[in-house]
Design an enzyme around this catalytic site. Sequence first.
Site, PDB file in Angstrom:
ATOM      1  N   HIS A  84     -13.645  54.106  52.792  1.00 44.62           N
ATOM      2  CA  HIS A  84     -14.355  53.934  54.061  1.00 44.62           C
ATOM      3  C   HIS A  84     -13.336  53.904  55.178  1.00 44.62           C
ATOM      4  O   HIS A  84     -12.254  53.351  55.015  1.00 44.62           O
ATOM      5  CB  HIS A  84     -15.164  52.630  54.061  1.00 44.62           C
ATOM      6  CG  HIS A  84     -16.212  52.607  55.112  1.00 44.62           C
ATOM      7  ND1 HIS A  84     -15.952  52.229  56.413  1.00 44.62           N
ATOM      8  CD2 HIS A  84     -17.520  52.960  55.070  1.00 44.62           C
ATOM      9  CE1 HIS A  84     -17.062  52.342  57.116  1.00 44.62           C
ATOM     10  NE2 HIS A  84     -18.021  52.790  56.334  1.00 44.62           N
ATOM     11  N   ASP A  93     -22.884  53.833  49.829  1.00 43.95           N
ATOM     12  CA  ASP A  93     -23.565  54.928  49.135  1.00 43.95           C
ATOM     13  C   ASP A  93     -23.339  54.934  47.631  1.00 43.95           C
ATOM     14  O   ASP A  93     -23.947  55.735  46.926  1.00 43.95           O
ATOM     15  CB  ASP A  93     -23.097  56.279  49.712  1.00 43.95           C
ATOM     16  CG  ASP A  93     -23.722  56.544  51.070  1.00 43.95           C
ATOM     17  OD1 ASP A  93     -24.844  56.061  51.283  1.00 43.95           O
ATOM     18  OD2 ASP A  93     -23.090  57.216  51.894  1.00 43.95           O
TER      19      ASP A  93
HETATM   20  N1  ACO Z   1     -11.300  59.645  46.472  1.00 40.55           N
HETATM   21  C1  ACO Z   1      -9.970  59.872  46.367  1.00 40.55           C
HETATM   22  N2  ACO Z   1      -9.087  59.673  47.331  1.00 40.55           N
HETATM   23  C2  ACO Z   1      -9.533  59.211  48.498  1.00 40.55           C
HETATM   24  C3  ACO Z   1     -10.902  58.951  48.704  1.00 40.55           C
HETATM   25  C4  ACO Z   1     -11.794  59.175  47.639  1.00 40.55           C
HETATM   26  N3  ACO Z   1     -13.117  58.947  47.788  1.00 40.55           N
HETATM   27  N4  ACO Z   1     -11.099  58.492  49.965  1.00 40.55           N
HETATM   28  C5  ACO Z   1      -9.877  58.473  50.529  1.00 40.55           C
HETATM   29  N5  ACO Z   1      -8.930  58.909  49.658  1.00 40.55           N
HETATM   30  C6  ACO Z   1      -7.475  58.958  49.890  1.00 40.55           C
HETATM   31  C7  ACO Z   1      -7.102  60.112  50.795  1.00 40.55           C
HETATM   32  O1  ACO Z   1      -6.819  61.281  50.047  1.00 40.55           O
HETATM   33  C8  ACO Z   1      -5.882  59.547  51.490  1.00 40.55           C
HETATM   34  O2  ACO Z   1      -4.810  59.580  50.586  1.00 40.55           O
HETATM   35  P1  ACO Z   1      -3.275  59.816  51.147  1.00 40.55           P
HETATM   36  O3  ACO Z   1      -3.003  58.634  52.023  1.00 40.55           O
HETATM   37  O4  ACO Z   1      -2.459  59.858  49.916  1.00 40.55           O
HETATM   38  O5  ACO Z   1      -3.303  61.114  51.889  1.00 40.55           O
HETATM   39  C9  ACO Z   1      -6.239  58.071  51.681  1.00 40.55           C
HETATM   40  O6  ACO Z   1      -7.132  57.763  50.606  1.00 40.55           O
HETATM   41  C10 ACO Z   1      -6.890  57.749  53.022  1.00 40.55           C
HETATM   42  O7  ACO Z   1      -8.039  58.580  53.141  1.00 40.55           O
HETATM   43  P2  ACO Z   1      -8.507  59.277  54.466  1.00 40.55           P
HETATM   44  O8  ACO Z   1      -9.246  60.524  54.125  1.00 40.55           O
HETATM   45  O9  ACO Z   1      -7.353  59.397  55.424  1.00 40.55           O
HETATM   46  O10 ACO Z   1      -9.498  58.176  55.035  1.00 40.55           O
HETATM   47  P3  ACO Z   1     -10.590  58.411  56.126  1.00 40.55           P
HETATM   48  O11 ACO Z   1     -10.788  57.113  56.781  1.00 40.55           O
HETATM   49  O12 ACO Z   1     -10.241  59.575  56.996  1.00 40.55           O
HETATM   50  O13 ACO Z   1     -11.898  58.828  55.299  1.00 40.55           O
HETATM   51  C11 ACO Z   1     -13.870  58.679  53.985  1.00 40.55           C
HETATM   52  C12 ACO Z   1     -12.914  57.945  54.934  1.00 40.55           C
HETATM   53  C13 ACO Z   1     -14.325  59.994  54.653  1.00 40.55           C
HETATM   54  C14 ACO Z   1     -15.099  57.807  53.780  1.00 40.55           C
HETATM   55  C15 ACO Z   1     -13.166  58.970  52.650  1.00 40.55           C
HETATM   56  O14 ACO Z   1     -12.788  57.758  52.039  1.00 40.55           O
HETATM   57  C16 ACO Z   1     -14.016  59.803  51.696  1.00 40.55           C
HETATM   58  O15 ACO Z   1     -13.982  61.035  51.763  1.00 40.55           O
HETATM   59  N6  ACO Z   1     -14.795  59.139  50.767  1.00 40.55           N
HETATM   60  C17 ACO Z   1     -15.688  59.858  49.887  1.00 40.55           C
HETATM   61  C18 ACO Z   1     -16.981  60.242  50.614  1.00 40.55           C
HETATM   62  C19 ACO Z   1     -17.868  59.036  50.897  1.00 40.55           C
HETATM   63  O16 ACO Z   1     -18.140  58.224  50.017  1.00 40.55           O
HETATM   64  N7  ACO Z   1     -18.358  58.957  52.135  1.00 40.55           N
HETATM   65  C20 ACO Z   1     -19.292  57.893  52.550  1.00 40.55           C
HETATM   66  C21 ACO Z   1     -18.617  56.944  53.490  1.00 40.55           C
HETATM   67  S1  ACO Z   1     -19.710  55.622  53.918  1.00 40.55           S
HETATM   68  C22 ACO Z   1     -20.752  56.296  55.017  1.00 40.55           C
HETATM   69  O17 ACO Z   1     -20.431  57.159  55.788  1.00 40.55           O
HETATM   70  C23 ACO Z   1     -22.092  55.856  55.023  1.00 40.55           C
END
Ligand code: ACO
Length: 420
Positions: free
Chosen positions: A299, A356
């Site tokens: 998140h 979710d």
């Molecule tokens: N699985 C694996 N790795 C992940 C995940 C994941 N679900 N989420 C984040 N990471 C990793 C990224 O690759 C990144 O790694 P790095 O630092 O080595 O490059 C690090 O964790 C930080 O992630 P970001 O993408 O920079 O975080 P951001 O805040 O931009 O994204 C998000 C948040 C979009 C929710 C992300 O965690 C994601 O894609 N999750 C999966 C989709 C999801 O469940 N979305 C629902 C969110 S809740 C809502 O909107 C209602």
Amino acid sequence: MSQNAIVNLDGQTFEFPTFVGTENEKAIDIAKLRDLTGYITYDPGFKNTGATKSAITFLDGEEGILRHCGYSIEELADKASFLEVAYLLLNGELPTQSQLDAFETAVKKYTVTNEALLKMEQVIPTSTHPMSELSALVGLMEGQYNPDETSENILRLIAALPILAAWNYKKSIGEAIVAPDQSLDYCSNFLKMMFAKPGEDYKVDPIVSKALNKLLILHADHEQNCSTSTVRLIGSSHASLFSSISGGILALFGPLHGGANQAVIEMLEEIKQAGGDTTKFIAMAKDKTSGFRLMGFGHRVYKNFDPRARIIKKAADNVLTALGVKDPVLTIAQELEAAALSDEYFVARKLYPNVDFYSGIIYRALDIPTNMFTILFAIGRLPGWISQHMEMMTNKDPIGRPRQIYVGSPERAFVDIAKR
Ligand code: ACO
């Protein structure tokens, strides 16, 4: 005591005021930054950018706190009805009994079949995703009503979304629509329109309607997330409430935002089909070249736990037990969560299950089809979107218009097409 932020640039010192919110959140006010220094800030994804001051929702991602107008999400989800929370978001105060009765009656007044809109709905192909259809229909409401009828339009939208969702479902299964029933509460009416056969004397299961009520509350608002920011951004151009909500629905549709609830179940199904071994999927999620993410994990703001996910996990257990549903993907979800939470990759990046991760398991138990999960999120989020839109208009926020740093080609002369 307020202090100024000191910025040293190109041999000059500039001062910018700071301010602190009710819950001690601190901000540097850089509104005059470009005028004074010639610089802008660079913040892709707005990770550090406060786009507005808001009195609707407070969340502390480090501590896992979420409150609407001061009331904790735990208490609201446990004690309130969805329309009570909608009233709170729209008015800033919990309603008295008579205020709630009047609000429910006002929503019911608009809980009717809109024949002109139904005709338009019927020509949308069934291959269209329910979220695209919902956005289109809400956009089309724009042409039906006077945008100045703000309070009526708010009620029309709150009444319409469950009706539009049920139409979509009935069309997808080739059944006639069931007219809204104004004698029922908001959630029960939705369930009847979804699951009653036309003309059937349908009895709503109170376990199901209670579970739906809780899920809608848990999604009701979440401050400046992607879809809410979209609603505010569209509204900031003074496009209508219908246009703004229509855009918000599409922003929610994406799998990184609300669409994750559908993606989670699809992922859990895939793991089940592959024999139920979570190890391979955890490894894939850690491998940046795989393009695979653990859906329902991570998140932007929560870096400890998502309080909504905790409530939903418990609710999923309770609802499945109460309904006598045994869903093998619940076990897979629990195993996946346990494996991820003890894995260095997820721990180091503070990746936890979000709202979710378990919501889809409840929706499945309630017989909601997978491609409609995000519609349920939209119905829940609607009062939040509307209240944020209203706040933006009341505060007279300026049109949203970020800047950029141009990194393309410098100026060059046009080349005639024959010479390229
Ligand atoms: N699985 C694996 N790795 C992940 C995940 C994941 N679900 N989420 C984040 N990471 C990793 C990224 O690759 C990144 O790694 P790095 O630092 O080595 O490059 C690090 O964790 C930080 O992630 P970001 O993408 O920079 O975080 P951001 O805040 O931009 O994204 C998000 C948040 C979009 C929710 C992300 O965690 C994601 O894609 N999750 C999966 C989709 C999801 O469940 N979305 C629902 C969110 S809740 C809502 O909107 C209602």
